[in-house]
Motif scaffolding. Sequence first.
Motif, PDB file in Angstrom:
ATOM      1  N   ILE A 281      22.870  85.222  14.529  1.00 40.60           N
ATOM      2  CA  ILE A 281      23.472  86.973  14.407  1.00 40.60           C
ATOM      3  C   ILE A 281      22.528  86.864  12.055  1.00 40.60           C
ATOM      4  O   ILE A 281      23.623  85.962  11.860  1.00 40.60           O
ATOM      5  N   ASP A 282      21.861  87.125  12.171  1.00 42.05           N
ATOM      6  CA  ASP A 282      21.644  87.432  10.983  1.00 42.05           C
ATOM      7  C   ASP A 282      21.514  89.068  10.480  1.00 42.05           C
ATOM      8  O   ASP A 282      20.614  89.202  10.375  1.00 42.05           O
ATOM      9  N   GLU A 283      22.202  90.104   9.021  1.00 44.51           N
ATOM     10  CA  GLU A 283      22.276  90.617   8.378  1.00 44.51           C
ATOM     11  C   GLU A 283      20.617  91.460   8.030  1.00 44.51           C
ATOM     12  O   GLU A 283      20.149  92.139   7.555  1.00 44.51           O
ATOM     13  N   GLU A 284      21.028  90.000   6.703  1.00 41.60           N
ATOM     14  CA  GLU A 284      18.967  89.904   6.303  1.00 41.60           C
ATOM     15  C   GLU A 284      18.096  89.870   7.101  1.00 41.60           C
ATOM     16  O   GLU A 284      17.105  90.736   6.757  1.00 41.60           O
ATOM     17  N   THR A 285      18.040  89.508   7.925  1.00 44.67           N
ATOM     18  CA  THR A 285      17.149  89.273   8.855  1.00 44.67           C
ATOM     19  C   THR A 285      16.867  90.113  10.314  1.00 44.67           C
ATOM     20  O   THR A 285      16.131  90.081  11.244  1.00 44.67           O
ATOM     21  N   GLY A 286      17.926  91.348   9.793  1.00 47.29           N
ATOM     22  CA  GLY A 286      18.169  91.721  11.480  1.00 47.29           C
ATOM     23  C   GLY A 286      17.674  93.063  11.809  1.00 47.29           C
ATOM     24  O   GLY A 286      16.823  93.783  10.964  1.00 47.29           O
ATOM     25  N   ASP A 287      16.225  92.907  12.442  1.00 43.25           N
ATOM     26  CA  ASP A 287      15.138  93.600  12.825  1.00 43.25           C
ATOM     27  C   ASP A 287      15.218  94.155  13.880  1.00 43.25           C
ATOM     28  O   ASP A 287      13.815  94.720  14.952  1.00 43.25           O
ATOM     29  N   GLY A 288      16.258  93.262  14.704  1.00 40.42           N
ATOM     30  CA  GLY A 288      15.966  93.900  16.190  1.00 40.42           C
ATOM     31  C   GLY A 288      16.140  92.582  17.022  1.00 40.42           C
ATOM     32  O   GLY A 288      16.097  92.916  18.656  1.00 40.42           O
ATOM     33  N   ARG A 289      15.713  91.278  16.965  1.00 43.15           N
ATOM     34  CA  ARG A 289      15.245  90.403  18.104  1.00 43.15           C
ATOM     35  C   ARG A 289      16.263  90.107  17.674  1.00 43.15           C
ATOM     36  O   ARG A 289      16.175  89.466  19.142  1.00 43.15           O
ATOM     37  N   ASP A 290      17.977  89.757  16.840  1.00 44.59           N
ATOM     38  CA  ASP A 290      18.890  89.552  17.683  1.00 44.59           C
ATOM     39  C   ASP A 290      19.058  89.714  18.603  1.00 44.59           C
ATOM     40  O   ASP A 290      19.496  89.733  19.812  1.00 44.59           O
ATOM     41  N   ALA A 291      18.854  91.201  19.007  1.00 42.43           N
ATOM     42  CA  ALA A 291      19.812  91.730  19.982  1.00 42.43           C
ATOM     43  C   ALA A 291      18.700  91.779  21.327  1.00 42.43           C
ATOM     44  O   ALA A 291      19.485  91.092  22.542  1.00 42.43           O
ATOM     45  N   GLU A 292      17.668  91.347  20.887  1.00 41.88           N
ATOM     46  CA  GLU A 292      16.516  91.581  22.517  1.00 41.88           C
ATOM     47  C   GLU A 292      16.933  90.210  22.796  1.00 41.88           C
ATOM     48  O   GLU A 292      16.775  89.213  23.898  1.00 41.88           O
ATOM     49  N   ALA A 293      17.038  88.847  21.768  1.00 46.82           N
ATOM     50  CA  ALA A 293      17.405  87.829  22.244  1.00 46.82           C
ATOM     51  C   ALA A 293      18.607  87.520  22.460  1.00 46.82           C
ATOM     52  O   ALA A 293      19.103  86.924  23.745  1.00 46.82           O
ATOM     53  N   ALA A 294      20.064  88.475  21.961  1.00 49.83           N
ATOM     54  CA  ALA A 294      20.717  88.153  23.113  1.00 49.83           C
ATOM     55  C   ALA A 294      21.083  89.365  24.556  1.00 49.83           C
ATOM     56  O   ALA A 294      21.614  88.439  25.647  1.00 49.83           O
ATOM     57  N   GLU A 295      20.374  89.551  24.459  1.00 49.56           N
ATOM     58  CA  GLU A 295      20.036  90.561  26.079  1.00 49.56           C
ATOM     59  C   GLU A 295      19.209  89.929  26.381  1.00 49.56           C
ATOM     60  O   GLU A 295      19.761  89.761  28.414  1.00 49.56           O
ATOM     61  N   ARG A 296      18.046  89.071  26.133  1.00 50.24           N
ATOM     62  CA  ARG A 296      17.920  88.641  27.478  1.00 50.24           C
ATOM     63  C   ARG A 296      18.562  87.163  27.062  1.00 50.24           C
ATOM     64  O   ARG A 296      18.818  86.566  28.531  1.00 50.24           O
ATOM     65  N   LEU A 297      19.590  86.500  26.816  1.00 45.22           N
ATOM     66  CA  LEU A 297      20.328  86.127  27.050  1.00 45.22           C
ATOM     67  C   LEU A 297      21.866  86.346  28.235  1.00 45.22           C
ATOM     68  O   LEU A 297      22.102  85.536  29.158  1.00 45.22           O
ATOM     69  N   TYR A 298      21.736  87.112  28.232  1.00 43.20           N
ATOM     70  CA  TYR A 298      22.850  87.944  29.181  1.00 43.20           C
ATOM     71  C   TYR A 298      21.707  88.186  30.745  1.00 43.20           C
ATOM     72  O   TYR A 298      22.340  87.729  30.866  1.00 43.20           O
ATOM     73  N   ARG A 299      21.041  88.406  30.397  1.00 36.65           N
ATOM     74  CA  ARG A 299      19.831  88.197  32.025  1.00 36.65           C
ATOM     75  C   ARG A 299      20.131  87.155  32.210  1.00 36.65           C
ATOM     76  O   ARG A 299      20.089  87.145  33.610  1.00 36.65           O
ATOM     77  N   GLU A 300      19.771  86.420  31.535  1.00 30.87           N
ATOM     78  CA  GLU A 300      19.920  84.519  31.958  1.00 30.87           C
ATOM     79  C   GLU A 300      21.314  84.294  32.349  1.00 30.87           C
ATOM     80  O   GLU A 300      21.005  83.923  33.264  1.00 30.87           O
ATOM     81  N   PHE A 301      22.384  84.539  31.910  1.00 31.68           N
ATOM     82  CA  PHE A 301      23.079  84.367  32.409  1.00 31.68           C
ATOM     83  C   PHE A 301      23.778  84.795  33.280  1.00 31.68           C
ATOM     84  O   PHE A 301      24.634  84.569  35.088  1.00 31.68           O
ATOM     85  N   LEU A 302      22.833  86.649  34.037  1.00 27.17           N
ATOM     86  CA  LEU A 302      23.453  86.749  34.919  1.00 27.17           C
ATOM     87  C   LEU A 302      22.334  86.338  36.366  1.00 27.17           C
ATOM     88  O   LEU A 302      23.302  86.125  37.427  1.00 27.17           O
ATOM     89  N   ARG A 303      21.068  85.553  36.166  1.00 27.10           N
ATOM     90  CA  ARG A 303      20.801  85.194  36.702  1.00 27.10           C
ATOM     91  C   ARG A 303      22.114  83.591  37.565  1.00 27.10           C
ATOM     92  O   ARG A 303      21.756  83.035  38.449  1.00 27.10           O
ATOM     93  N   ARG A 304      22.087  83.266  36.295  1.00 28.22           N
ATOM     94  CA  ARG A 304      23.156  81.908  36.822  1.00 28.22           C
ATOM     95  C   ARG A 304      24.418  82.102  37.132  1.00 28.22           C
ATOM     96  O   ARG A 304      24.941  81.293  38.128  1.00 28.22           O
ATOM     97  N   GLU A 305      25.041  83.376  36.907  1.00 30.90           N
ATOM     98  CA  GLU A 305      26.219  83.490  38.369  1.00 30.90           C
ATOM     99  C   GLU A 305      25.931  84.060  39.289  1.00 30.90           C
ATOM    100  O   GLU A 305      26.974  82.798  39.707  1.00 30.90           O
ATOM    101  N   ARG A 306      25.276  84.213  39.831  1.00 31.46           N
ATOM    102  CA  ARG A 306      25.211  83.311  41.089  1.00 31.46           C
ATOM    103  C   ARG A 306      25.221  82.784  41.919  1.00 31.46           C
ATOM    104  O   ARG A 306      25.764  82.518  42.470  1.00 31.46           O
ATOM    105  N   LEU A 307      25.218  80.925  40.727  1.00 31.86           N
ATOM    106  CA  LEU A 307      26.053  79.906  41.269  1.00 31.86           C
ATOM    107  C   LEU A 307      26.727  79.798  40.737  1.00 31.86           C
ATOM    108  O   LEU A 307      28.028  79.169  41.354  1.00 31.86           O
ATOM    109  N   ILE A 308      27.152  80.269  40.211  1.00 30.98           N
ATOM    110  CA  ILE A 308      28.621  80.154  39.290  1.00 30.98           C
ATOM    111  C   ILE A 308      29.554  80.833  40.236  1.00 30.98           C
ATOM    112  O   ILE A 308      31.353  80.390  40.229  1.00 30.98           O
TER     113      ILE A 308
END
Length: 125
Positions: A41-68
């Motif tokens: 999370i870097d505000e100097e290079t914050g071009d929206g890619r960090d938000a996209e990466a976080a949302e991708r991680l969130y979707r991946e967690f939701l997939r893993r959550e089924r087993l957990i």
Amino acid sequence: MKSNIIALSVLAAVIIFVFLNTFFVLREIDLTISEVDGLIIDEETGDGRDAEAAERLYREFLRRERLISLTVSHDDLTNIETNFAEMCGALRAREYGQARIAKSRLTDALWHLRRLSGITADSII
């Protein structure tokens, strides 16, 4: 004698399933922790890619959550989802201080979930 053998077989099966479940759940949690820790999370290079990466991680967690979710408290999973949503929302709004705080809470919640998911007498009985 036959009932003792059946009882021991059932106990052995439960113990084996607990070990397998613990292995797979801890693996999924560890993967999520390492991915969240790797999120920069870097505000100097914050071009929206960090938000996209976080949302991708969130979707991946939701997939893993089924087993957990088969064996873990849903309150703990709800807490993790809330922290993911807060972090993603802060990154979309470019509030990097809030995003770092949410990431810290998320990491703590994931470590807490990992501690609770270990092999204990409660998980066997």
